[in-house]
Structure formats: structure tokens, C-alpha cells
Design an enzyme around this catalytic site. Structure first.
Site, short mmCIF file in Angstrom:
data_model
loop_
_atom_site.label_atom_id
_atom_site.label_comp_id
_atom_site.label_asym_id
_atom_site.label_seq_id
_atom_site.Cartn_x
_atom_site.Cartn_y
_atom_site.Cartn_z
N HIS A 33 -2.26 -5.84 1.24
CA HIS A 33 -3.56 -6.38 1.22
C HIS A 33 -3.06 -7.77 0.82
O HIS A 33 -2.20 -8.02 0.16
CB HIS A 33 -4.24 -5.68 -0.14
CG HIS A 33 -5.41 -6.58 -0.42
ND1 HIS A 33 -6.76 -6.57 0.27
CD2 HIS A 33 -5.54 -7.56 -1.53
CE1 HIS A 33 -7.43 -7.42 -0.39
NE2 HIS A 33 -7.02 -7.85 -1.61
N TYR A 82 -12.21 -2.11 -4.10
CA TYR A 82 -12.95 -2.30 -2.88
C TYR A 82 -14.39 -2.15 -2.88
O TYR A 82 -14.95 -1.96 -1.56
CB TYR A 82 -12.08 -1.34 -1.85
CG TYR A 82 -10.80 -1.88 -1.46
CD1 TYR A 82 -10.55 -2.78 -0.54
CD2 TYR A 82 -9.62 -1.03 -1.51
CE1 TYR A 82 -9.28 -3.18 -0.11
CE2 TYR A 82 -8.35 -1.46 -1.24
CZ TYR A 82 -8.16 -2.54 -0.61
OH TYR A 82 -6.84 -2.93 -0.19
N LYS A 119 0.92 -1.09 0.00
CA LYS A 119 0.00 -0.04 0.18
C LYS A 119 0.86 1.21 -0.13
O LYS A 119 1.99 1.44 0.19
CB LYS A 119 -1.09 -0.01 1.11
CG LYS A 119 -1.86 -1.11 1.27
CD LYS A 119 -2.90 -1.11 2.15
CE LYS A 119 -3.79 -2.41 2.13
NZ LYS A 119 -4.93 -2.40 3.01
#
Ligand code: CMP
Length: 140
Positions: free
Chosen positions: A117, A51, A11
Site C-alpha cells: 500500500h 480502509y 501486505k
């Protein structure tokens, strides 16, 4: 994609803080083979799409803004039992709860900016890998 694949992103904060190399090293040491890899940046639209499953959650806006705030690493990883083993390697979603030595315990700064993630199922690993990579860019 079979159960020997998972998808990950490093990220924006972890990339900005210079942790790409250390995290990829942990992934290799964990026995995962990297079969697709790129440094890229998500638009807010693409982050929202990725997402979308969290659309109704209170943190969705913050998550989309963060994930589109800077470059990320996207990668597809291969190993027996990849989804579960990778989730063990990265640790709990909230780094405060992540086991010692896990990627999130070492490199995450908060639950929102939690370094990496990891796919939560074989089905989502396939969807997420195909979201970021074409078949010719995955060397499985
Ligand atoms: P990730 O594994 O990428 O999947 C969804 C993300 O939502 C998760 O990691 C966290 O970064 C983020 N997230 C989950 N819960 C919260 C929360 N309570 N506040 C902010 N972000 C969250």
C-alpha cells in the site's frame, strides 16, 4: 507531517511469500529513509477502519478480509516528494498495469493482493502513519 513523508504496508501475501527483505531493499534503493517500522497483524475491525474510505466499493469486504488474514509490515518513509515518488516506485494498483521493475510488478499477485500500500496524499499519509504509530515510534 510535511510532504516529505509517506506511509506503506507490505501486505499479507508478500510477507508470507518472503518478500519483506527485497521490498525494504527496493525502498532503500529508491532513496527513502525508514523512520518507523513494525511487523504486526490487523484485526478485521482495524483493517475496516483503515480502509473505511473504500466502504462502498464492491471489493471492500474482500479487502478487509485479506488485510486481516496475516502479518503485515507497516512503515513510515521519508524523502522529498515522498507520496508521489513512492507511488512511482510501487507502480499501478493493478500489477498487470505496473511498470517493469516496480514493486508491484515484481511482487504482487493480483489487484487485491498487490504487495504494498502507498498513501495517495500528504493528508492521508499523516492519518495513516498516526493510525499505526505513536509519535515516539516515529524517528523523523
Ligand atoms: P491499496 O493501495 O492498498 O488501496 C486500496 C486497495 O484496494 C488497493 O491497494 C487494492 O489492493 C484494493 N483494490 C482496488 N481495486 C480493487 C479491485 N477491483 N478488486 C480488489 N481489490 C481492489
Amino acid at each position: 507531517m510535511a510532504s516529505n513523508m509517506t506511509f506503506t504496508m507490505i501486505k499479507p501475501t508478500a510477507v508470507k511469500n518472503g518478500h519483506i527483505g527485497a521490498i525494504l531493499n527496493k525502498i532503500n534503493e529508491g532513496g527513502f529513509k525508514i523512520v518507523a517500522l513494525k511487523l504486526t497483524k490487523l484485526s478485521a475491525e482495524k483493517a475496516g477502519e483503515f480502509y473505511a474510505v473504500h466502504k462502498e466499493r464492491p471489493f471492500y469486504g474482500e479487502l478487509v478480509e485479506f488485510m486481516s488474514s496475516g502479518p503485515i509490515i507497516a512503515a513510515v518513509l521519508q524523502k522529498d516528494n515522498a507520496v508521489e515518488d513512492f507511488r512511482t516506485l510501487i507502480g499501478a494498483t493493478n500489477p498487470a498495469d505496473a511498470a517493469e521493475g516496480t514493486i508491484r510488478a515484481l511482487y504482487a499477485t493480483s489487484i487485491g493482493e498487490n504487495a504494498v500500500h502507498g498513501s495517495d496524499s500528504d493528508e492521508n499519509a499523516l492519518i495513516e502513519a498516526n493510525f499505526h504509530f505513536s509519535g515516539t515510534d516515529m524517528f523523523v
